[in-house]
Design a protein around this motif. Structure first.
Motif, PDB file in Angstrom:
ATOM      1  N   ALA A   8     112.572 -76.182  60.120  1.00 18.12           N
ATOM      2  CA  ALA A   8     111.521 -75.855  59.158  1.00 18.12           C
ATOM      3  C   ALA A   8     110.577 -77.039  58.964  1.00 18.12           C
ATOM      4  CB  ALA A   8     112.153 -75.456  57.835  1.00 18.12           C
ATOM      5  N   TYR A   9     111.148 -78.225  59.000  1.00 24.09           N
ATOM      6  CA  TYR A   9     110.358 -79.436  58.817  1.00 24.09           C
ATOM      7  C   TYR A   9     109.345 -79.599  59.946  1.00 24.09           C
ATOM      8  CZ  TYR A   9     109.719 -84.535  59.236  1.00 24.09           C
ATOM      9  OH  TYR A   9     109.217 -85.788  59.403  1.00 24.09           O
ATOM     10  N   GLY A  10     109.842 -79.423  61.193  1.00 24.33           N
ATOM     11  CA  GLY A  10     108.939 -79.486  62.348  1.00 24.33           C
ATOM     12  C   GLY A  10     107.863 -78.409  62.263  1.00 24.33           C
ATOM     13  N   ASP A  11     108.264 -77.224  61.829  1.00 23.37           N
ATOM     14  CA  ASP A  11     107.305 -76.128  61.662  1.00 23.37           C
ATOM     15  C   ASP A  11     106.212 -76.486  60.669  1.00 23.37           C
ATOM     16  OD1 ASP A  11     108.643 -74.588  63.427  1.00 23.37           O
ATOM     17  OD2 ASP A  11     109.579 -73.250  61.944  1.00 23.37           O
ATOM     18  N   GLU A  12     106.633 -77.078  59.556  1.00 17.88           N
ATOM     19  CA  GLU A  12     105.665 -77.453  58.524  1.00 17.88           C
ATOM     20  C   GLU A  12     104.626 -78.429  59.055  1.00 17.88           C
ATOM     21  OE1 GLU A  12     108.698 -77.311  54.823  1.00 17.88           O
ATOM     22  OE2 GLU A  12     107.163 -78.867  54.676  1.00 17.88           O
ATOM     23  N   LEU A  13     105.123 -79.424  59.780  1.00 16.01           N
ATOM     24  CA  LEU A  13     104.223 -80.442  60.336  1.00 16.01           C
ATOM     25  C   LEU A  13     103.285 -79.810  61.364  1.00 16.01           C
ATOM     26  CD1 LEU A  13     103.332 -83.325  60.346  1.00 16.01           C
ATOM     27  CD2 LEU A  13     105.317 -83.937  61.735  1.00 16.01           C
ATOM     28  N   ASN A  14     103.840 -78.931  62.212  1.00 19.55           N
ATOM     29  CA  ASN A  14     103.003 -78.255  63.203  1.00 19.55           C
ATOM     30  C   ASN A  14     101.949 -77.373  62.542  1.00 19.55           C
ATOM     31  OD1 ASN A  14     104.229 -79.386  65.406  1.00 19.55           O
ATOM     32  ND2 ASN A  14     105.743 -77.733  65.624  1.00 19.55           N
ATOM     33  N   GLN A  15     102.333 -76.767  61.437  1.00 26.30           N
ATOM     34  CA  GLN A  15     101.387 -75.903  60.732  1.00 26.30           C
ATOM     35  C   GLN A  15     100.216 -76.716  60.178  1.00 26.30           C
ATOM     36  OE1 GLN A  15     103.043 -73.748  57.423  1.00 26.30           O
ATOM     37  NE2 GLN A  15     101.190 -72.501  57.253  1.00 26.30           N
ATOM     38  N   ILE A  16     100.540 -77.885  59.643  1.00 26.76           N
ATOM     39  CA  ILE A  16      99.480 -78.755  59.120  1.00 26.76           C
ATOM     40  C   ILE A  16      98.539 -79.159  60.256  1.00 26.76           C
ATOM     41  CG2 ILE A  16      99.016 -81.042  58.144  1.00 26.76           C
ATOM     42  CD1 ILE A  16     101.618 -80.706  56.487  1.00 26.76           C
ATOM     43  N   ALA A  21      93.367 -78.566  63.256  1.00 22.95           N
ATOM     44  CA  ALA A  21      92.667 -78.152  64.474  1.00 22.95           C
ATOM     45  C   ALA A  21      91.700 -77.010  64.164  1.00 22.95           C
ATOM     46  CB  ALA A  21      93.669 -77.725  65.536  1.00 22.95           C
ATOM     47  N   ARG A  22      92.130 -76.108  63.314  1.00 23.15           N
ATOM     48  CA  ARG A  22      91.274 -74.992  62.939  1.00 23.15           C
ATOM     49  C   ARG A  22      90.061 -75.480  62.152  1.00 23.15           C
ATOM     50  NH1 ARG A  22      92.752 -70.472  58.909  1.00 23.15           N
ATOM     51  NH2 ARG A  22      90.836 -69.263  59.011  1.00 23.15           N
ATOM     52  N   MET A  23      90.307 -76.402  61.213  1.00 22.32           N
ATOM     53  CA  MET A  23      89.188 -77.019  60.491  1.00 22.32           C
ATOM     54  C   MET A  23      88.217 -77.645  61.473  1.00 22.32           C
ATOM     55  SD  MET A  23      90.147 -79.282  57.115  1.00 22.32           S
ATOM     56  CE  MET A  23      88.468 -79.533  56.489  1.00 22.32           C
ATOM     57  N   GLY A  24      88.780 -78.293  62.510  1.00 22.38           N
ATOM     58  CA  GLY A  24      87.947 -78.935  63.528  1.00 22.38           C
ATOM     59  C   GLY A  24      87.051 -77.925  64.219  1.00 22.38           C
ATOM     60  N   GLY A  25      87.634 -76.785  64.596  1.00 23.48           N
ATOM     61  CA  GLY A  25      86.846 -75.741  65.255  1.00 23.48           C
ATOM     62  C   GLY A  25      85.722 -75.244  64.362  1.00 23.48           C
ATOM     63  N   LEU A  26      86.052 -75.041  63.097  1.00 22.71           N
ATOM     64  CA  LEU A  26      85.047 -74.571  62.131  1.00 22.71           C
ATOM     65  C   LEU A  26      83.939 -75.606  61.927  1.00 22.71           C
ATOM     66  CD1 LEU A  26      87.018 -72.874  59.217  1.00 22.71           C
ATOM     67  CD2 LEU A  26      85.097 -71.893  60.471  1.00 22.71           C
ATOM     68  N   ALA A  27      84.334 -76.868  61.777  1.00 20.88           N
ATOM     69  CA  ALA A  27      83.354 -77.929  61.534  1.00 20.88           C
ATOM     70  C   ALA A  27      82.410 -78.056  62.729  1.00 20.88           C
ATOM     71  CB  ALA A  27      84.066 -79.259  61.258  1.00 20.88           C
ATOM     72  N   LEU A  56      85.830 -74.381  54.754  1.00 24.17           N
ATOM     73  CA  LEU A  56      86.273 -75.745  55.098  1.00 24.17           C
ATOM     74  C   LEU A  56      86.863 -76.444  53.878  1.00 24.17           C
ATOM     75  CD1 LEU A  56      83.527 -77.164  57.495  1.00 24.17           C
ATOM     76  CD2 LEU A  56      85.947 -76.872  58.001  1.00 24.17           C
ATOM     77  N   ASP A  57      86.215 -76.278  52.739  1.00 21.97           N
ATOM     78  CA  ASP A  57      86.717 -76.899  51.509  1.00 21.97           C
ATOM     79  C   ASP A  57      88.110 -76.377  51.175  1.00 21.97           C
ATOM     80  OD1 ASP A  57      84.366 -78.250  51.325  1.00 21.97           O
ATOM     81  OD2 ASP A  57      83.489 -76.981  49.773  1.00 21.97           O
ATOM     82  N   ALA A  58      88.291 -75.059  51.322  1.00 18.24           N
ATOM     83  CA  ALA A  58      89.587 -74.449  51.006  1.00 18.24           C
ATOM     84  C   ALA A  58      90.670 -74.955  51.963  1.00 18.24           C
ATOM     85  CB  ALA A  58      89.480 -72.928  51.079  1.00 18.24           C
ATOM     86  N   LEU A  59      90.340 -75.025  53.253  1.00 15.94           N
ATOM     87  CA  LEU A  59      91.316 -75.531  54.230  1.00 15.94           C
ATOM     88  C   LEU A  59      91.689 -76.980  53.922  1.00 15.94           C
ATOM     89  CD1 LEU A  59      90.029 -74.042  57.615  1.00 15.94           C
ATOM     90  CD2 LEU A  59      92.360 -73.844  56.740  1.00 15.94           C
ATOM     91  N   HIS A  60      90.668 -77.777  53.563  1.00 15.32           N
ATOM     92  CA  HIS A  60      90.917 -79.183  53.232  1.00 15.32           C
ATOM     93  C   HIS A  60      91.915 -79.324  52.085  1.00 15.32           C
ATOM     94  CE1 HIS A  60      89.443 -83.106  51.266  1.00 15.32           C
ATOM     95  NE2 HIS A  60      90.268 -83.415  52.231  1.00 15.32           N
ATOM     96  N   ARG A  61      91.663 -78.555  51.027  1.00 18.29           N
ATOM     97  CA  ARG A  61      92.579 -78.617  49.880  1.00 18.29           C
ATOM     98  C   ARG A  61      93.992 -78.189  50.276  1.00 18.29           C
ATOM     99  NH1 ARG A  61      88.177 -76.705  46.997  1.00 18.29           N
ATOM    100  NH2 ARG A  61      88.850 -74.554  47.215  1.00 18.29           N
ATOM    101  N   ASP A  62      94.066 -77.147  51.099  1.00 21.84           N
ATOM    102  CA  ASP A  62      95.362 -76.634  51.515  1.00 21.84           C
ATOM    103  C   ASP A  62      96.132 -77.664  52.361  1.00 21.84           C
ATOM    104  OD1 ASP A  62      97.106 -74.276  51.506  1.00 21.84           O
ATOM    105  OD2 ASP A  62      96.862 -74.372  53.680  1.00 21.84           O
ATOM    106  N   ILE A  63      95.419 -78.298  53.284  1.00 22.34           N
ATOM    107  CA  ILE A  63      96.062 -79.309  54.142  1.00 22.34           C
ATOM    108  C   ILE A  63      96.583 -80.468  53.290  1.00 22.34           C
ATOM    109  CG2 ILE A  63      95.582 -81.097  55.888  1.00 22.34           C
ATOM    110  CD1 ILE A  63      93.630 -78.934  57.141  1.00 22.34           C
TER     111      ILE A  63
END
Lengths: 246, 246
Positions: A8-16, A21-27, A56-63
């Motif tokens: 689960a820990y590895g999953d969490e880190l991968n999710q972040i 990466a998704r923020m990067g695509g959007l930006a 982007l703002d929402a993703l930033h806060r979530d990350i």
């Protein structure tokens, strides 16, 4: 810590990392669309850029939330900690990049009300393409963990400054030649400045990728003495630019 | 964890906080001196600001290293983790503030070569004083852990924008009235923009102080919809400013 927890820990880190990466695509898309909206005087596109910035703002806060949670609950060390802190840093750079793209789009809306400003907008477009390429390259380096690619972006940092200086001169010359254009040129000047700052964020991201992969600062290897955004401001002395010859 | 370890851990965290406070004092001085160097056309002072920026960069790197070390080795949780991450964030805002002050000083050096630009420099001075006060207040809130004071800084965020808008108009009017001043006015325009951004960093710091103390984001309580630096850019539509009447 049992197998389940570790997974689960590895999953969490991968999710972040995936969210960054998704923020990067959007930006990346926001910067490209903002520049297009200037070049094509496309009001609908400019408005879309302004609206999409919320994502982007929402993703930033979530990350940021997920990263802090991970540090608090999982207490990562070594490269995992670097990846987590790196994700937070890159997300901040991407959020700022989005703000700058949004600001370009807002100015595009204002410019679209006035006379077309070619060839100035073409110069903005060229600088925009250069900055977009740098952003794309450094995000590729991030997702593929490619050190060389990140270092290459970092080392060519001065290309953007050269473009900015040339554009700055062009704009001042234009304003002096026709003071009625001062209002519009000031918006173009800030667009150029915003692009330069987006370039600086790409450089920051390159530094973070380097740190994530190696654990060391890239500082010291840098071609220029000055490491951050405003430091690189060229502040050219333009008290006596040449007037336009055409 | 024995008593000795606990003590050393608290010491480490206090040391980081003290270094951030010291960075704050330096950044405050840099902003004040940069503005003075513009107002008094003081070349020696402007040069001193440019040189002293290295100290801020060094402190920033040191704080970041110590904070990462602390997280990795001591694995702080709850408010200690927030204090550590907050220190990193505030140090970044202060480093950027220093860069912006340095950029103002560099432009002061260029302006000192030309004709005096009063009353424009007096307007810069006024805006500079407002921004300096905000920076001082939020740093006081940080060192004293005063939530109300941080929130007060955050809530009065729009005062700086009002000053920026007025100064922006003043500068455009001036340029149009006398196109020979375009070069100098452009430097003043970027100085004003830099001050606005320093104001945004003060707002960021207020948000971090709020988060450190409460564990919650201040987001949502904000008077404006837009949370970060470039979002707040006023981008006034100035295609047809009034010409100077004097």
């Amino acid at each position: 810590m049992n197998q389940h927890t570790v997974k689960a820990y590895g999953d969490e880190l991968n999710q972040i990392t995936a969210e960054v990466a998704r923020m990067g695509g959007l930006a990346e898309a926001q910067v490209a669309d903002a520049i297009d909206s200037v070049a094509r005087r496309d009001i609908a596109l400019a408005r879309a850029v302004v609206e999409r910035d919320l994502k982007l703002d929402a993703l930033h806060r979530d990350i940021e939330k997920k990263a802090i949670r991970l540090i608090a609950l999982r207490q990562p060390v070594a490269s995992d900690l670097r990846r987590t802190l790196g994700a937070m840093k890159i997300a901040t750079d991407l959020e700022r990049t989005g703000d700058l793209a949004k600001n370009i789009a807002k100015r595009a809306l204002i410019l679209a009300e006035g006379e077309p400003m070619q060839p100035l907008t073409r110069s903005i477009e060229r600088m925009g393409r250069l900055v977009s390429t740098r952003l794309r390259d450094v995000l590729d380096a991030y997702t593929a963990s490619e050190l060389d690619r990140a270092v290459a972006v970092w080392q060519t940092d001065d290309e953007v400054d050269e473009h900015y200086n040339a554009l700055f001169r062009e704009l001042l010359t234009y304003m002096m030649g026709d003071p009625r254009t001062i209002g519009a040129c000031t918006h173009l000047l800030f667009m150029a400045k915003n692009l330069e700052r987006i370039g600086d964020h790409a450089t920051n991201i390159a530094e973070t990728v380097h740190y994530e992969i190696t654990g060391d600062d890239i500082v010291g290897e840098r071609p220029r003495a000055q490491p951050t955004a405003e430091d690189s401001d060229p502040t050219p002395n333009l008290s006596t630019p040449h007037l336009p010859t055409h």
